[in-house]
Design an enzyme around this catalytic site. Structure first.
Site, mmCIF file in Angstrom:
data_model
loop_
_atom_site.group_PDB
_atom_site.id
_atom_site.type_symbol
_atom_site.label_atom_id
_atom_site.label_comp_id
_atom_site.label_asym_id
_atom_site.label_seq_id
_atom_site.Cartn_x
_atom_site.Cartn_y
_atom_site.Cartn_z
ATOM 1 N N CYS A 1 13.352 -21.180 18.337
ATOM 2 C CA CYS A 1 12.808 -22.347 19.051
ATOM 3 C C CYS A 1 13.333 -22.386 20.480
ATOM 4 C CB CYS A 1 13.116 -23.648 18.307
ATOM 5 S SG CYS A 1 14.857 -24.077 18.215
ATOM 6 N N CYS B 1 14.990 -24.048 11.797
ATOM 7 C CA CYS B 1 15.509 -25.194 12.539
ATOM 8 C C CYS B 1 14.693 -26.420 12.147
ATOM 9 C CB CYS B 1 15.425 -24.893 14.028
ATOM 10 S SG CYS B 1 14.509 -26.062 14.993
ATOM 11 N N GLU B 2 15.384 -27.505 11.824
ATOM 12 C CA GLU B 2 14.681 -28.687 11.319
ATOM 13 C C GLU B 2 13.953 -29.448 12.422
ATOM 14 O OE1 GLU B 2 17.706 -30.977 9.384
ATOM 15 O OE2 GLU B 2 18.240 -32.053 11.200
ATOM 16 N N HIS B 3 14.212 -29.114 13.667
ATOM 17 C CA HIS B 3 13.546 -29.835 14.764
ATOM 18 C C HIS B 3 12.187 -29.239 15.105
ATOM 19 C CE1 HIS B 3 17.958 -30.647 15.794
ATOM 20 N NE2 HIS B 3 17.462 -31.700 15.183
ATOM 21 N N HIS B 4 12.041 -27.924 14.922
ATOM 22 C CA HIS B 4 10.795 -27.265 15.335
ATOM 23 C C HIS B 4 10.146 -26.451 14.212
ATOM 24 C CE1 HIS B 4 13.279 -27.778 19.034
ATOM 25 N NE2 HIS B 4 12.115 -28.145 19.540
ATOM 26 N N HIS C 1 18.209 -18.579 17.844
ATOM 27 C CA HIS C 1 17.247 -19.637 17.530
ATOM 28 C C HIS C 1 15.916 -19.344 18.223
ATOM 29 C CE1 HIS C 1 20.144 -22.673 15.836
ATOM 30 N NE2 HIS C 1 20.944 -21.750 16.314
ATOM 31 N N GLN D 1 22.229 -25.441 12.623
ATOM 32 C CA GLN D 1 23.304 -24.461 12.412
ATOM 33 C C GLN D 1 24.643 -25.137 12.115
ATOM 34 O OE1 GLN D 1 23.522 -21.463 15.479
ATOM 35 N NE2 GLN D 1 25.605 -20.889 14.884
HETATM 36 ZN ZN ZN Z 1 14.656 -26.063 17.148
#
Ligand code: ZN
Length: 194
Positions: free
Chosen positions: A156, A85-88, A154, A126
């Site tokens: 995260c 995941c590119e956020h976490h 996920h 995703q």
């Molecule tokens: Zn994430």
């Protein structure tokens, strides 16, 4: 593509950052179990993000496109993938199913799995992974329609308690003939079946 020397230099730079992170977390980087962790973590991360550095999806597809006279829906179900995941920068992983209605051409099954990997092995969300696979297949096959459904977990969300441990996130994207709800329904029924 990077040569071996560049690759080693990059991995060593990543390892130095990992060592710093481990220190900042409050650990002793000289502890026996952690001595080689920065370089191992760097190699693992570099390998798991090779979607940035290899052949692109269209080049892969072009190597295994064959003439096909049929007009029935072709489905490849449950292609496993692992992504970040590119956020976490925590893993999300699951399965992708791809359906298409051919227009004179078909694609080798193993290439579809490689196309999924090209987009999965990088920092992703995703929704974009699903859309990118759909676009790449549509573009390389010039099919009458393409549909991609993706189910994933996920970490995260799970590790931080945002999501229940067994829940799945589902995304889909489609083109052409799959704009018709009945055609989407047919695909969904076929992938649901055992
Ligand atoms: Zn994430």
């Amino acid at each position: 593509m990077n040569n071996i020397k560049d690759t080693n230099e990059t991995v060593e730079k990543i390892a130095a950052h990992f060592e710093e992170i481990i220190k900042l977390l409050g650990e002793d980087t000289q502890r026996e179990g952690l001595l080689k962790t920065p370089i191992r973590a760097a190699k693992a991360l570099y390998k798991s993000t090779k979607g940035y550095r290899g052949e692109d999806a269209l080049t892969i597809a072009q190597k295994a496109i064959f003439e096909h006279a049929g007009s029935n829906m072709i489905i490849v179900k449950d292609i496993e993938f692992y992504s970040f995941c590119e956020h976490h920068i925590l893993p999300f992983f699951g399965r992708v199913s791809i359906g298409y209605i051919p227009n004179g051409k078909m694609i080798g099954l193993s290439k579809l799995a490689r196309i999924v990997n090209v987009f999965a092995q990088r920092l992703q969300v995703q929704e974009r992974l699903t859309a990118e696979v759909c676009q790449a297949v549509a573009k390389s096959l010039d099919a009458k329609g393409v549909i991609v459904a993706c189910n994933a977990q996920h970490l995260c969300m799970k590790m931080r308690g945002v999501e229940k441990p067994h829940s799945l996130t589902t995304t889909s994207d489609f083109t052409g003939a799959f704009n018709r709800p009945e055609t989407r329904e047919e695909f969904m029924n076929l992938i649901r079946r055992g």
